[in-house]
Design a protein around this motif. Sequence first.
Motif, PDB file in Angstrom:
ATOM      1  N   ALA A  83       5.261  -7.734 -17.713  1.00 11.26           N
ATOM      2  CA  ALA A  83       4.227  -7.831 -18.849  1.00 11.26           C
ATOM      3  C   ALA A  83       4.223  -9.170 -19.543  1.00 11.26           C
ATOM      4  O   ALA A  83       3.196  -9.568 -20.178  1.00 11.26           O
ATOM      5  CB  ALA A  83       4.347  -6.455 -19.743  1.00 11.26           C
ATOM      6  N   ARG A  84       5.388  -9.611 -19.914  1.00 13.92           N
ATOM      7  CA  ARG A  84       5.426 -10.779 -20.999  1.00 13.92           C
ATOM      8  C   ARG A  84       5.018 -12.091 -20.211  1.00 13.92           C
ATOM      9  O   ARG A  84       3.903 -12.866 -20.802  1.00 13.92           O
ATOM     10  CB  ARG A  84       7.015 -10.990 -21.144  1.00 13.92           C
ATOM     11  N   SER A  85       5.303 -11.947 -18.549  1.00  6.71           N
ATOM     12  CA  SER A  85       4.622 -13.080 -18.149  1.00  6.71           C
ATOM     13  C   SER A  85       3.121 -13.050 -17.934  1.00  6.71           C
ATOM     14  O   SER A  85       2.458 -14.255 -18.346  1.00  6.71           O
ATOM     15  CB  SER A  85       5.179 -13.430 -16.584  1.00  6.71           C
ATOM     16  N   ILE A  86       2.643 -12.116 -17.727  1.00  4.48           N
ATOM     17  CA  ILE A  86       1.178 -11.732 -17.318  1.00  4.48           C
ATOM     18  C   ILE A  86       0.513 -12.012 -18.789  1.00  4.48           C
ATOM     19  O   ILE A  86      -0.457 -12.725 -18.791  1.00  4.48           O
ATOM     20  CB  ILE A  86       0.941 -10.484 -16.776  1.00  4.48           C
ATOM     21  N   GLY A  87       1.178 -11.455 -19.835  1.00  2.00           N
ATOM     22  CA  GLY A  87       0.590 -11.387 -21.074  1.00  2.00           C
ATOM     23  C   GLY A  87       0.479 -13.159 -21.728  1.00  2.00           C
ATOM     24  O   GLY A  87      -0.782 -13.619 -22.234  1.00  2.00           O
ATOM     25  N   GLN A  88       1.556 -13.922 -21.267  1.00  2.00           N
ATOM     26  CA  GLN A  88       1.470 -15.377 -21.502  1.00  2.00           C
ATOM     27  C   GLN A  88       0.396 -15.988 -20.942  1.00  2.00           C
ATOM     28  O   GLN A  88      -0.527 -16.745 -21.517  1.00  2.00           O
ATOM     29  CB  GLN A  88       2.658 -15.937 -21.364  1.00  2.00           C
ATOM     30  N   ALA A  89       0.176 -15.916 -19.732  1.00  2.00           N
ATOM     31  CA  ALA A  89      -0.881 -16.339 -18.733  1.00  2.00           C
ATOM     32  C   ALA A  89      -2.259 -16.034 -19.484  1.00  2.00           C
ATOM     33  O   ALA A  89      -3.219 -16.901 -19.358  1.00  2.00           O
ATOM     34  CB  ALA A  89      -0.799 -16.006 -17.238  1.00  2.00           C
ATOM     35  N   LEU A  90      -2.334 -14.528 -19.505  1.00  2.00           N
ATOM     36  CA  LEU A  90      -3.899 -14.334 -20.344  1.00  2.00           C
ATOM     37  C   LEU A  90      -3.881 -15.286 -21.790  1.00  2.00           C
ATOM     38  O   LEU A  90      -5.056 -15.836 -21.814  1.00  2.00           O
ATOM     39  CB  LEU A  90      -3.745 -12.877 -20.516  1.00  2.00           C
ATOM     40  N   TYR A 187     -13.809 -19.912  -1.095  1.00  2.00           N
ATOM     41  CA  TYR A 187     -14.618 -19.506  -2.143  1.00  2.00           C
ATOM     42  C   TYR A 187     -14.660 -20.676  -3.181  1.00  2.00           C
ATOM     43  O   TYR A 187     -13.969 -21.180  -3.547  1.00  2.00           O
ATOM     44  CB  TYR A 187     -13.810 -18.220  -2.860  1.00  2.00           C
ATOM     45  N   THR A 188     -16.139 -21.075  -3.619  1.00  2.00           N
ATOM     46  CA  THR A 188     -16.533 -22.057  -4.097  1.00  2.00           C
ATOM     47  C   THR A 188     -15.824 -21.905  -5.832  1.00  2.00           C
ATOM     48  O   THR A 188     -16.076 -22.725  -6.401  1.00  2.00           O
ATOM     49  CB  THR A 188     -17.913 -22.294  -4.133  1.00  2.00           C
ATOM     50  N   GLY A 189     -15.617 -20.631  -6.250  1.00  2.00           N
ATOM     51  CA  GLY A 189     -15.229 -20.422  -7.402  1.00  2.00           C
ATOM     52  C   GLY A 189     -13.702 -20.582  -7.686  1.00  2.00           C
ATOM     53  O   GLY A 189     -13.080 -21.212  -6.735  1.00  2.00           O
ATOM     54  N   THR A 190     -12.915 -20.381  -8.782  1.00  2.00           N
ATOM     55  CA  THR A 190     -11.613 -20.263  -9.091  1.00  2.00           C
ATOM     56  C   THR A 190     -10.930 -19.088  -8.622  1.00  2.00           C
ATOM     57  O   THR A 190     -11.095 -17.912  -8.906  1.00  2.00           O
ATOM     58  CB  THR A 190     -11.301 -20.644 -10.407  1.00  2.00           C
ATOM     59  N   LEU A 191     -10.055 -19.196  -7.417  1.00  2.00           N
ATOM     60  CA  LEU A 191      -9.235 -18.137  -6.644  1.00  2.00           C
ATOM     61  C   LEU A 191      -7.791 -18.402  -6.738  1.00  2.00           C
ATOM     62  O   LEU A 191      -7.380 -19.313  -6.485  1.00  2.00           O
ATOM     63  CB  LEU A 191      -9.516 -18.089  -5.647  1.00  2.00           C
ATOM     64  N   ILE A 192      -7.010 -17.734  -7.722  1.00  2.00           N
ATOM     65  CA  ILE A 192      -5.509 -17.624  -7.739  1.00  2.00           C
ATOM     66  C   ILE A 192      -4.892 -16.436  -7.374  1.00  2.00           C
ATOM     67  O   ILE A 192      -5.411 -15.371  -7.219  1.00  2.00           O
ATOM     68  CB  ILE A 192      -5.262 -17.985  -9.182  1.00  2.00           C
ATOM     69  N   ASP A 193      -3.764 -16.757  -6.979  1.00  2.00           N
ATOM     70  CA  ASP A 193      -2.756 -15.746  -6.551  1.00  2.00           C
ATOM     71  C   ASP A 193      -2.222 -14.902  -7.842  1.00  2.00           C
ATOM     72  O   ASP A 193      -1.722 -15.545  -8.475  1.00  2.00           O
ATOM     73  CB  ASP A 193      -1.654 -16.420  -5.579  1.00  2.00           C
ATOM     74  N   PHE A 194      -1.888 -13.495  -7.382  1.00  2.36           N
ATOM     75  CA  PHE A 194      -1.328 -12.664  -8.470  1.00  2.36           C
ATOM     76  C   PHE A 194       0.038 -13.325  -8.721  1.00  2.36           C
ATOM     77  O   PHE A 194       0.492 -13.339 -10.052  1.00  2.36           O
ATOM     78  CB  PHE A 194      -1.314 -11.153  -7.896  1.00  2.36           C
ATOM     79  N   ASP A 195       0.873 -13.580  -7.698  1.00  3.70           N
ATOM     80  CA  ASP A 195       2.110 -14.363  -8.128  1.00  3.70           C
ATOM     81  C   ASP A 195       2.391 -15.222  -9.117  1.00  3.70           C
ATOM     82  O   ASP A 195       3.364 -15.465  -9.663  1.00  3.70           O
ATOM     83  CB  ASP A 195       2.991 -14.376  -6.852  1.00  3.70           C
ATOM     84  N   SER A 196       1.111 -16.231  -9.179  1.00  6.42           N
ATOM     85  CA  SER A 196       1.348 -17.167 -10.054  1.00  6.42           C
ATOM     86  C   SER A 196       1.279 -16.880 -11.236  1.00  6.42           C
ATOM     87  O   SER A 196       2.025 -17.323 -12.390  1.00  6.42           O
ATOM     88  CB  SER A 196       0.120 -18.105  -9.808  1.00  6.42           C
ATOM     89  N   LEU A 197       0.647 -15.491 -11.684  1.00 10.75           N
ATOM     90  CA  LEU A 197       0.789 -14.902 -13.081  1.00 10.75           C
ATOM     91  C   LEU A 197       2.286 -14.535 -13.449  1.00 10.75           C
ATOM     92  O   LEU A 197       2.686 -14.766 -14.578  1.00 10.75           O
ATOM     93  CB  LEU A 197      -0.206 -13.969 -13.358  1.00 10.75           C
ATOM     94  N   LEU A 198       2.915 -14.011 -12.460  1.00 13.14           N
ATOM     95  CA  LEU A 198       4.273 -13.593 -12.429  1.00 13.14           C
ATOM     96  C   LEU A 198       5.169 -14.787 -12.934  1.00 13.14           C
ATOM     97  O   LEU A 198       6.268 -14.554 -13.488  1.00 13.14           O
ATOM     98  CB  LEU A 198       4.729 -12.720 -11.362  1.00 13.14           C
ATOM     99  N   ALA A 199       4.724 -15.867 -12.311  1.00  9.40           N
ATOM    100  CA  ALA A 199       5.638 -17.060 -12.397  1.00  9.40           C
ATOM    101  C   ALA A 199       5.697 -17.811 -13.656  1.00  9.40           C
ATOM    102  O   ALA A 199       6.416 -18.648 -14.167  1.00  9.40           O
ATOM    103  CB  ALA A 199       5.201 -17.951 -11.116  1.00  9.40           C
ATOM    104  N   VAL A 200       4.539 -17.558 -14.727  1.00 10.07           N
ATOM    105  CA  VAL A 200       4.683 -17.941 -15.833  1.00 10.07           C
ATOM    106  C   VAL A 200       5.575 -17.861 -16.762  1.00 10.07           C
ATOM    107  O   VAL A 200       5.876 -16.479 -16.892  1.00 10.07           O
ATOM    108  CB  VAL A 200       3.112 -17.521 -16.681  1.00 10.07           C
ATOM    109  N   LYS A 201       6.215 -18.690 -17.534  1.00  8.82           N
ATOM    110  CA  LYS A 201       7.324 -18.389 -18.133  1.00  8.82           C
ATOM    111  C   LYS A 201       6.948 -18.075 -19.815  1.00  8.82           C
ATOM    112  O   LYS A 201       6.122 -18.778 -20.333  1.00  8.82           O
ATOM    113  CB  LYS A 201       8.271 -19.742 -18.270  1.00  8.82           C
TER     114      LYS A 201
END
Length: 619
Positions: A83-90, A187-201
Amino acid sequence: MHSNTRPKFRDFKFGVTRARVHEAQGATFLTADQALLPYAHRMTDRLVHWANTAPDRILYARRDPAAGGQWKTLSFKQALDAARSIGQALLDRGLNADRPLVILSENGLEHAMLALGAMFAGVPFCAVSPAYSVVSQDFDKLRHVLDTLTPGMVYASDWARYGRAIETVVPMGTEVVINSVANYPAYTGTLIDFDSLLAVKPTPAVDLAMQATGPDTIVKFLFTSGSTKLPKAVINTQRMICANQQQMMQSMPAVAQDPLVLVDWMPWNHTAGGNHNFYMVLHNGGTLYIDDGKPTPALLGETLRNLREVSPTWYFNVPVGFEAIANAMTSDEQLRRNFLSRVRQLFYAGASLAQPIWDSLYASAEAEFGERVVMTAGLGMTESSPFGLFVTTPHSKAGDLGLPCPALELKLVPLGDKTEVRYRGPNITPGYWRNPQATAESFDDEGFFCTGDAVKWIDPDDHHQGLRFDGRIAEDFKLNTGTFVSVGPLRSKITTAGAPYVQDAVITGLDLRDVGAMFFPTAELRGLSGLGAQASLAEVAASAPVRQWLQELVTRLAKTSTGSATRIARAIILTEPPSIDLGEVTDKGSINQRAVLKHRAALVDALHAGTAPHMVSPQ
């Protein structure tokens, strides 16, 4: 058991059993006789509490096909870290109420982490019915949801299921999160991996954002089913959710009596699964095993598999689900023993539960453990977070609602031949997002939310027994004789009498001379017909055994009617399933009477003209 012997129930305490009642200005006001105790300032405080006191306890679990179906788990400590990592990413992306997070997917661990992360950062989120993306062909409802919310980020579990909806409806500038971006089409838009959100410090900013949230902070938007118009976005605040969990605890203290364990399929885009059950385990330090089954022929086996393995302490389902489980337990000893071993209460909602199903559940528990498990029910809605009323005794019957939870005020207002129940309390929504007109229309001049639900006293001489459900006011109508038809009780009567072959009934006859009914059949009707799996529903409805059963049912119903308003004068079996695109059914299985009548108007006309195929009338 002798008829004069009081049945023995497994220990279960009802928290609210007495009420305060007074009348003023033509209305009756009803409240519980106890005050609401102090409750959490925000639900994230409960996440932090349990992460500190029981860090390794499982919060959410789901079977992982990649691991042979073993349970993949998320502990309270892992949930807080995510939650803290994803919250930071948001926060880094500037998401807020005007640019919230939208989740398109089914229940899952990633879904749970995103919901917790958004709540931690104070970013509203919305779980959208997956059917709007994977069942719908026109995506009209999904388009309406996104137009209403203007999301800053959209999550979908995988491209194979959600890619077409994303490409069709999601604005190109909106960031899209997928569990794994590998091997997906360009996909011509922005597509990112879920794990990249978990990797946010996480930084101190996310903890400060959490501390800045309070009772008025918007946690999420939940869309109504859109029974008469396009779905509305119900605002859900921290106050609503936290107060409602405390209200639940005081109404049914058993939720905190033992370590709480749920095995649950209810979708998180609905208030029952997404508020009542999702936050119940978070609030009480419990565990929710995500059930990928559903009460459908194709997915029931998964639910039974899970219940053979995991013993819940509390269990929620819709009537058709309880019916399937009750039937399975009559011959499945392992299911019966494991499912019923420690469950303290069974809770049904969504429709009336037929008495034969109750009896079968009771019989299985008595045969295995010598006591019945309490079957409970109540009344609530998306706008009430949802818990509102709850039964007061184990000896309740189908349709009993009981008394309001603490701090919820009920206002009973006579409307013609019905009495509407209205709500006011800390668990009631402040309104609908970006829809001030609908908000204003939903509250009366004293600030009570107008539910549209009709109720009556279980016993007019003993208000402490509480209320019974008396249908939806908007569904009721008059015949051309001026006779008032109460749809809810009539539907309940039909589904009970028609068990196990009638899933639901749509009542017809508005401005006509008599009442008709159109039955949505269950899968069991095919077995009655004697036809194979390849036979169409039209062939099933036309078969001699089914026509004989329908004739007997309608004749039996007519003999127990009390007048033209309760007498089914003509009936047919619907051979086309309800359409989600047309709004005839929600993905939880609730039938929308108005939508069915609107989109099948020609069939209704034929029914009352006597020309509908395979129509029967009482003999």
